[in-house]
Design a protein around this motif. Sequence first.
Motif, PDB file in Angstrom:
ATOM      1  N   GLN A 138       0.815  -1.202   0.000  1.00  0.00           N
ATOM      2  CA  GLN A 138       0.000   0.000   0.000  1.00  0.00           C
ATOM      3  C   GLN A 138       0.854   1.260   0.000  1.00  0.00           C
ATOM      4  OE1 GLN A 138      -2.564  -0.482   3.413  1.00  0.00           O
ATOM      5  NE2 GLN A 138      -4.141  -1.572   2.238  1.00  0.00           N
ATOM      6  N   ILE A 139       1.951   1.213   0.752  1.00  0.00           N
ATOM      7  CA  ILE A 139       2.846   2.372   0.789  1.00  0.00           C
ATOM      8  C   ILE A 139       3.440   2.641  -0.587  1.00  0.00           C
ATOM      9  CG2 ILE A 139       5.032   3.231   1.715  1.00  0.00           C
ATOM     10  CD1 ILE A 139       4.361   1.811   4.332  1.00  0.00           C
ATOM     11  N   TRP A 140       3.895   1.581  -1.254  1.00  0.00           N
ATOM     12  CA  TRP A 140       4.449   1.747  -2.597  1.00  0.00           C
ATOM     13  C   TRP A 140       3.387   2.237  -3.577  1.00  0.00           C
ATOM     14  CZ3 TRP A 140       9.237   2.270  -3.893  1.00  0.00           C
ATOM     15  CH2 TRP A 140      10.257   1.685  -3.131  1.00  0.00           C
ATOM     16  N   LEU A 141       2.159   1.741  -3.408  1.00  0.00           N
ATOM     17  CA  LEU A 141       1.069   2.184  -4.283  1.00  0.00           C
ATOM     18  C   LEU A 141       0.780   3.664  -4.081  1.00  0.00           C
ATOM     19  CD1 LEU A 141      -1.180   1.590  -6.315  1.00  0.00           C
ATOM     20  CD2 LEU A 141      -2.621   0.898  -4.394  1.00  0.00           C
ATOM     21  N   TYR A 142       0.698   4.104  -2.826  1.00  0.00           N
ATOM     22  CA  TYR A 142       0.442   5.511  -2.545  1.00  0.00           C
ATOM     23  C   TYR A 142       1.597   6.392  -3.018  1.00  0.00           C
ATOM     24  CZ  TYR A 142      -3.476   4.022   0.361  1.00  0.00           C
ATOM     25  OH  TYR A 142      -4.658   3.487   0.804  1.00  0.00           O
ATOM     26  N   ALA A 143       2.813   5.872  -2.892  1.00  0.00           N
ATOM     27  CA  ALA A 143       3.978   6.638  -3.369  1.00  0.00           C
ATOM     28  C   ALA A 143       3.924   6.807  -4.880  1.00  0.00           C
ATOM     29  CB  ALA A 143       5.265   5.929  -2.949  1.00  0.00           C
ATOM     30  N   LEU A 144       3.521   5.741  -5.583  1.00  0.00           N
ATOM     31  CA  LEU A 144       3.400   5.816  -7.035  1.00  0.00           C
ATOM     32  C   LEU A 144       2.306   6.797  -7.440  1.00  0.00           C
ATOM     33  CD1 LEU A 144       4.125   4.811  -9.875  1.00  0.00           C
ATOM     34  CD2 LEU A 144       2.513   2.917  -9.535  1.00  0.00           C
ATOM     35  N   LEU A 145       1.166   6.731  -6.744  1.00  0.00           N
ATOM     36  CA  LEU A 145       0.070   7.654  -7.045  1.00  0.00           C
ATOM     37  C   LEU A 145       0.462   9.098  -6.757  1.00  0.00           C
ATOM     38  CD1 LEU A 145      -2.983   5.643  -5.623  1.00  0.00           C
ATOM     39  CD2 LEU A 145      -2.335   5.937  -8.024  1.00  0.00           C
ATOM     40  N   LEU A 146       1.205   9.308  -5.677  1.00  0.00           N
ATOM     41  CA  LEU A 146       1.672  10.654  -5.350  1.00  0.00           C
ATOM     42  C   LEU A 146       2.637  11.167  -6.414  1.00  0.00           C
ATOM     43  CD1 LEU A 146       1.795  13.014  -3.360  1.00  0.00           C
ATOM     44  CD2 LEU A 146       3.634  11.819  -2.164  1.00  0.00           C
ATOM     45  N   PHE A 147       3.527  10.293  -6.887  1.00  0.00           N
ATOM     46  CA  PHE A 147       4.466  10.687  -7.940  1.00  0.00           C
ATOM     47  C   PHE A 147       3.731  11.065  -9.223  1.00  0.00           C
ATOM     48  CE2 PHE A 147       7.049   9.394 -11.630  1.00  0.00           C
ATOM     49  CZ  PHE A 147       8.117  10.281 -11.473  1.00  0.00           C
ATOM     50  N   ILE A 148       2.740  10.258  -9.596  1.00  0.00           N
ATOM     51  CA  ILE A 148       1.958  10.552 -10.797  1.00  0.00           C
ATOM     52  C   ILE A 148       1.205  11.862 -10.640  1.00  0.00           C
ATOM     53  CG2 ILE A 148       0.040   9.754 -12.237  1.00  0.00           C
ATOM     54  CD1 ILE A 148       0.894   6.895 -11.651  1.00  0.00           C
ATOM     55  N   THR A 149       0.668  12.112  -9.441  1.00  0.00           N
ATOM     56  CA  THR A 149      -0.053  13.358  -9.179  1.00  0.00           C
ATOM     57  C   THR A 149       0.858  14.564  -9.322  1.00  0.00           C
ATOM     58  OG1 THR A 149      -1.542  12.203  -7.658  1.00  0.00           O
ATOM     59  CG2 THR A 149      -1.437  14.606  -7.495  1.00  0.00           C
ATOM     60  N   VAL A 150       2.074  14.452  -8.780  1.00  0.00           N
ATOM     61  CA  VAL A 150       3.026  15.567  -8.868  1.00  0.00           C
ATOM     62  C   VAL A 150       3.403  15.826 -10.321  1.00  0.00           C
ATOM     63  CG1 VAL A 150       5.367  16.297  -8.286  1.00  0.00           C
ATOM     64  CG2 VAL A 150       3.924  15.229  -6.547  1.00  0.00           C
ATOM     65  N   ILE A 151       3.654  14.765 -11.074  1.00  0.00           N
ATOM     66  CA  ILE A 151       4.025  14.926 -12.479  1.00  0.00           C
ATOM     67  C   ILE A 151       2.881  15.544 -13.279  1.00  0.00           C
ATOM     68  CG2 ILE A 151       4.634  13.685 -14.589  1.00  0.00           C
ATOM     69  CD1 ILE A 151       6.912  13.909 -12.612  1.00  0.00           C
ATOM     70  N   THR A 152       1.647  15.173 -12.935  1.00  0.00           N
ATOM     71  CA  THR A 152       0.487  15.641 -13.692  1.00  0.00           C
ATOM     72  C   THR A 152       0.075  17.053 -13.305  1.00  0.00           C
ATOM     73  OG1 THR A 152      -0.314  13.357 -13.821  1.00  0.00           O
ATOM     74  CG2 THR A 152      -1.887  15.098 -14.340  1.00  0.00           C
ATOM     75  N   VAL A 153      -0.044  17.293 -12.003  1.00  0.00           N
ATOM     76  CA  VAL A 153      -0.558  18.577 -11.515  1.00  0.00           C
ATOM     77  C   VAL A 153       0.563  19.602 -11.341  1.00  0.00           C
ATOM     78  CG1 VAL A 153      -1.916  19.670  -9.684  1.00  0.00           C
ATOM     79  CG2 VAL A 153      -2.401  17.320 -10.344  1.00  0.00           C
ATOM     80  N   GLY A 154       1.801  19.147 -11.181  1.00  0.00           N
ATOM     81  CA  GLY A 154       2.914  20.050 -10.926  1.00  0.00           C
ATOM     82  C   GLY A 154       3.066  21.175 -11.932  1.00  0.00           C
TER      83      GLY A 154
END
Length: 274
Positions: free
Chosen positions: A9-25
């Motif tokens: 779950q931690i790795w999944l949330y980290a991946l989702l957070l990374f994708i969010t930063v790349i997309t919304v950043g």
Amino acid sequence: MKSKKRSQQIWLYALLLFITVITVGPFFITLLISLKSPNEGIYDVLLPSDPTFANFIDSFAKADFGLYFVNTVIVTGIAIPLNLLFCSLAAYPLARMDFRGRSVVLALIISTMMVPFQLYMAPLFQLAGDLGLRNSHIGLVVMQVSTAFGIYLMRQAFLRIPKELEESAYLDGASKFKVWYLVAIPLVKPTLVTLAIFTFMGTWGDYLWPLLNSTESSMYTLSIGLAQLSQNFDGANLKLISAASILTTIPTLLIFIWLQKYFISGATDGAVKG
């Protein structure tokens, strides 16, 4: 076992957070730049020390974005209802009526999705000139009046409708047009909203066809105005470009947020095998 699940779950949330930063950043950084004052350096600090909306006002005053915005709204407002009407009218016979060559017609329509616009933009440009459609709102709408993707999406939605509902309407004396309008259309509203969102995004952000068909600046849309503003790029007007980019993006973002529940359900209608 629990520790392994928690680690996943931690790795999944980290991946989702990374994708969010790349997309919304990039959008977030563009917004921050657009809020910086004229005397503030662009790359000095990330957050603006004295936030201002002056860049948004200047984008309308200096770059004539008010006129471009009106043109884009008019073109989009015409394209969406026409696209929904013609795509649904073309899709219903392909889904519900048996006629010779139906599969061939469907294959031809779908095959046009594989042809790049660049291959036929020259004859289309010539045809628009012959018909007197250059420098007109109707000429800018031509490309979005009916699309192969829209026809296919609506056909898949019509296939999900139980035939018993249509048969009962025929027994009551309804014509095919009434069955389409009174029975089929109300049952595919989520797909209609989905198609409306796609049409909005395709028309609002279209650049190549408005650029070809508009030889007068009075008919420019937001995408052309933004491109011209970017061509005159220097360090001084990056804030103005950022503000204009935000103004161009916000309507699409608001429309999607408003209609996202219909978009998700409507998009799945096209997943049925027809």
